[in-house]
Scaffold this motif. Structure first.
Motif, mmCIF file in Angstrom:
data_model
loop_
_atom_site.group_PDB
_atom_site.id
_atom_site.type_symbol
_atom_site.label_atom_id
_atom_site.label_comp_id
_atom_site.label_asym_id
_atom_site.label_seq_id
_atom_site.Cartn_x
_atom_site.Cartn_y
_atom_site.Cartn_z
ATOM 1 N N SER A 288 -9.286 23.300 -4.521
ATOM 2 C CA SER A 288 -9.535 23.015 -5.129
ATOM 3 C C SER A 288 -10.530 24.658 -4.842
ATOM 4 C CB SER A 288 -10.435 22.203 -4.766
ATOM 5 O OG SER A 288 -9.767 20.500 -4.968
ATOM 6 N N VAL A 289 -10.856 25.024 -5.941
ATOM 7 C CA VAL A 289 -11.783 26.368 -6.058
ATOM 8 C C VAL A 289 -13.620 25.890 -7.001
ATOM 9 C CG1 VAL A 289 -10.176 27.702 -5.765
ATOM 10 C CG2 VAL A 289 -11.476 27.521 -7.933
ATOM 11 N N GLN A 290 -14.774 26.681 -6.205
ATOM 12 C CA GLN A 290 -16.025 26.476 -6.703
ATOM 13 C C GLN A 290 -16.041 27.792 -6.740
ATOM 14 O OE1 GLN A 290 -19.664 24.874 -4.911
ATOM 15 N NE2 GLN A 290 -18.657 23.464 -6.731
ATOM 16 N N LEU A 291 -16.303 28.481 -8.123
ATOM 17 C CA LEU A 291 -17.056 29.865 -7.893
ATOM 18 C C LEU A 291 -18.579 29.817 -8.953
ATOM 19 C CD1 LEU A 291 -13.353 30.975 -9.776
ATOM 20 C CD2 LEU A 291 -14.333 30.989 -7.785
ATOM 21 N N ARG A 292 -18.462 31.041 -8.477
ATOM 22 C CA ARG A 292 -20.559 31.487 -9.915
ATOM 23 C C ARG A 292 -19.876 32.373 -10.594
ATOM 24 N NH1 ARG A 292 -24.794 29.412 -7.583
ATOM 25 N NH2 ARG A 292 -27.507 30.172 -8.969
ATOM 26 N N TYR A 293 -20.187 32.101 -11.981
ATOM 27 C CA TYR A 293 -20.733 33.819 -12.332
ATOM 28 C C TYR A 293 -22.052 33.260 -12.654
ATOM 29 C CZ TYR A 293 -19.466 36.224 -16.101
ATOM 30 O OH TYR A 293 -19.978 37.389 -18.161
ATOM 31 N N TYR A 294 -22.523 34.084 -12.452
ATOM 32 C CA TYR A 294 -24.200 34.089 -12.666
ATOM 33 C C TYR A 294 -24.775 33.303 -12.367
ATOM 34 C CZ TYR A 294 -23.334 38.962 -14.661
ATOM 35 O OH TYR A 294 -22.933 40.217 -15.217
ATOM 36 N N LYS A 295 -25.563 31.975 -13.567
ATOM 37 C CA LYS A 295 -26.305 31.408 -13.703
ATOM 38 C C LYS A 295 -25.227 29.568 -13.891
ATOM 39 C CE LYS A 295 -30.479 32.545 -15.052
ATOM 40 N NZ LYS A 295 -31.487 32.541 -15.750
ATOM 41 N N CYS A 296 -23.826 30.091 -14.133
ATOM 42 C CA CYS A 296 -23.036 29.187 -13.950
ATOM 43 C C CYS A 296 -21.824 28.667 -13.116
ATOM 44 C CB CYS A 296 -22.185 29.599 -15.045
ATOM 45 S SG CYS A 296 -20.384 27.837 -15.674
ATOM 46 N N LEU A 297 -21.575 27.861 -12.624
ATOM 47 C CA LEU A 297 -20.916 27.163 -11.243
ATOM 48 C C LEU A 297 -20.019 26.599 -11.907
ATOM 49 C CD1 LEU A 297 -21.383 26.883 -7.715
ATOM 50 C CD2 LEU A 297 -22.019 24.502 -8.548
ATOM 51 N N ILE A 298 -18.842 27.083 -11.603
ATOM 52 C CA ILE A 298 -17.602 26.447 -11.759
ATOM 53 C C ILE A 298 -16.778 25.669 -10.956
ATOM 54 C CG2 ILE A 298 -15.133 27.372 -12.953
ATOM 55 C CD1 ILE A 298 -17.264 29.926 -13.303
ATOM 56 N N SER A 299 -15.860 24.326 -11.174
ATOM 57 C CA SER A 299 -15.344 23.778 -9.845
ATOM 58 C C SER A 299 -14.347 22.791 -10.961
ATOM 59 C CB SER A 299 -16.411 22.495 -9.493
ATOM 60 O OG SER A 299 -17.751 22.721 -8.682
ATOM 61 N N ILE A 300 -13.466 23.884 -10.278
ATOM 62 C CA ILE A 300 -11.819 23.337 -10.744
ATOM 63 C C ILE A 300 -10.906 22.892 -9.728
ATOM 64 C CG2 ILE A 300 -9.904 24.429 -11.733
ATOM 65 C CD1 ILE A 300 -11.091 26.737 -12.582
ATOM 66 N N THR A 301 -10.823 21.274 -10.030
ATOM 67 C CA THR A 301 -9.788 20.672 -9.089
ATOM 68 C C THR A 301 -8.694 20.392 -9.778
ATOM 69 O OG1 THR A 301 -11.243 18.552 -9.651
ATOM 70 C CG2 THR A 301 -12.562 19.675 -7.885
ATOM 71 N N ASP A 302 -7.672 20.072 -8.536
ATOM 72 C CA ASP A 302 -5.973 19.060 -8.947
ATOM 73 C C ASP A 302 -5.533 20.775 -9.461
ATOM 74 O OD1 ASP A 302 -6.932 16.958 -8.271
ATOM 75 O OD2 ASP A 302 -8.111 16.274 -10.429
ATOM 76 N N ILE A 303 -5.838 21.635 -8.521
ATOM 77 C CA ILE A 303 -4.704 23.300 -8.956
ATOM 78 C C ILE A 303 -3.227 23.344 -7.945
ATOM 79 C CG2 ILE A 303 -4.579 25.348 -9.139
ATOM 80 C CD1 ILE A 303 -7.800 25.110 -8.878
ATOM 81 N N SER A 304 -3.095 23.616 -8.878
ATOM 82 C CA SER A 304 -0.972 24.189 -7.915
ATOM 83 C C SER A 304 -1.010 25.272 -7.928
ATOM 84 C CB SER A 304 0.273 22.434 -8.458
ATOM 85 O OG SER A 304 0.576 22.998 -8.013
ATOM 86 N N TRP A 305 -0.672 26.089 -7.112
ATOM 87 C CA TRP A 305 -0.869 27.351 -7.214
ATOM 88 C C TRP A 305 1.227 26.999 -7.491
ATOM 89 C CZ3 TRP A 305 -4.246 30.627 -8.574
ATOM 90 C CH2 TRP A 305 -5.853 30.399 -7.488
#
Length: 323
Positions: A288-305
């Motif tokens: 899982s990752v959580q990123l910030r792009y200016y005013k947007c919080l991006i949460s992405i879960t269930d990722i497989s690399w």
């Protein structure tokens, strides 16, 4: 204290502070109170609800839960008469309508709510006829905001015709139509679309609705489309959220194009992206990752690399405006 001796302005103010159960009891004490209860404003309540299930209906108003009864004309008329004797006005923050398989005449719901001032109406629907009833009722309350949860995916044309929603959720696919004569598999409901929602329609819905949640259907987006959605949410001055599922392979491509990898650590920056937190993949759990792009919080879960078939499973994306 003799309540009837109070000046009208104080008496009616007192009536606005009463619970519904107290109004039910008070109206039975004498004819004078029966008239006062029926002709007074019930005040403000946080929530009310109507549940239509199988061949019965039940109603909650404030602290009073009225038992489910059969949806006969006699029972519905009796309930409407009782309601008319409880108040002449009422304000409700949120009114929930659960439209089950019950085929109640929409006129009953209109008469039920004709003295209501409603902030937000929440609809739960699971079939095209229920959707039609919900849209008719929305037209009766043009000043209210709406929340719509649906258990099937209508045709795109109908989705795009919906009025703006405070929150719009498509939360699961229902295969409850008749079984196929050859395969035995149940067919989709009439009016249900099996196709993924195309990017063009997705962005029209994103433009229309404040909060948008797709909990089961595949949304057809590219990495560029995902970046476009992030920029839209970041630029909006309102608090907004959009959630959807897309192929994990697309998520991996997007993250790698943004300079995010399985070795990224909390606080790492790459261009406009800041890694808020990162949880690595294990043999038993996805990343899982959580990123910030200016005013947007991006949460992405269930990722497989990983490579191989895992790249085709669905990962969840949630974009939230942080302004």
């Amino acid at each position: 204290m003799d309540l009837l001796s109070l000046p009208d302005i104080f008496l009616h103010q007192l009536m606005r502070l009463m619970e519904i159960k107290d109004r039910l009891r008070l109206r039975l004490t004498c004819r004078e109170f029966e008239q006062i209860v029926a002709g007074s404003n019930a005040g403000y309540f946080e929530d009310c609800g109507l549940l239509l299930e199988q061949s019965q209906f039940s109603v909650d108003i404030g602290d009073a839960a009225f038992n489910a009864v059969n949806t006969t004309k006699e029972n519905m008329d009796a309930f409407l008469r009782m309601k008319s004797r409880l108040f002449n006005k009422i304000a409700v923050n949120e009114f929930t309508v659960i439209l089950g398989e019950n085929t109640v005449d929409p006129e009953f719901i209109r008469h039920l709510t004709d003295k209501f001032k409603i902030g937000t109406i929440c609809f739960y629907v699971s079939s095209p006829p229920q959707m039609g009833n919900a849209m008719q009722l929305m037209a009766d309350f043009p000043c209210s905001s709406y929340i719509l949860d649906i258990e099937y995916l209508p045709e795109v044309e109908l989705l795009l015709a919906l009025p703006p929603m405070e929150k719009f959720v498509i939360f699961k696919s229902r295969e409850c139509g008749p079984p196929d004569m050859i395969t035995g598999r149940r067919l989709p409901l009439p009016g249900e679309s099996n196709a993924a929602i195309p990017a063009e329609s997705f962005f029209k819905l994103l433009e229309t609705h404040k909060t948008l949640v797709f909990e089961y259907k595949l949304v057809t987006l590219s990495s560029d489309d995902l970046m476009k959605a992030i920029k839209i949410i970041s630029a909006d001055t309102r608090k907004r959220t959009v959630e959807f599922k897309i192929k994990n392979s697309l998520n991996v491509d997007f993250l790698e194009e943004s300079g995010i990898s399985k070795t990224t650590k909390n606080g790492d920056c790459n261009g406009e992206f800041v890694a808020v937190w990162c949880v690595g993949e294990t043999p038993r759990t996805f990343a899982s990752v959580q990123l910030r792009y200016y005013k947007c919080l991006i949460s992405i879960t269930d990722i497989s690399w990983a490579n191989g078939d895992l790249l085709d499973h669905l990962a969840s994306v949630k974009l939230t405006n942080c302004s």
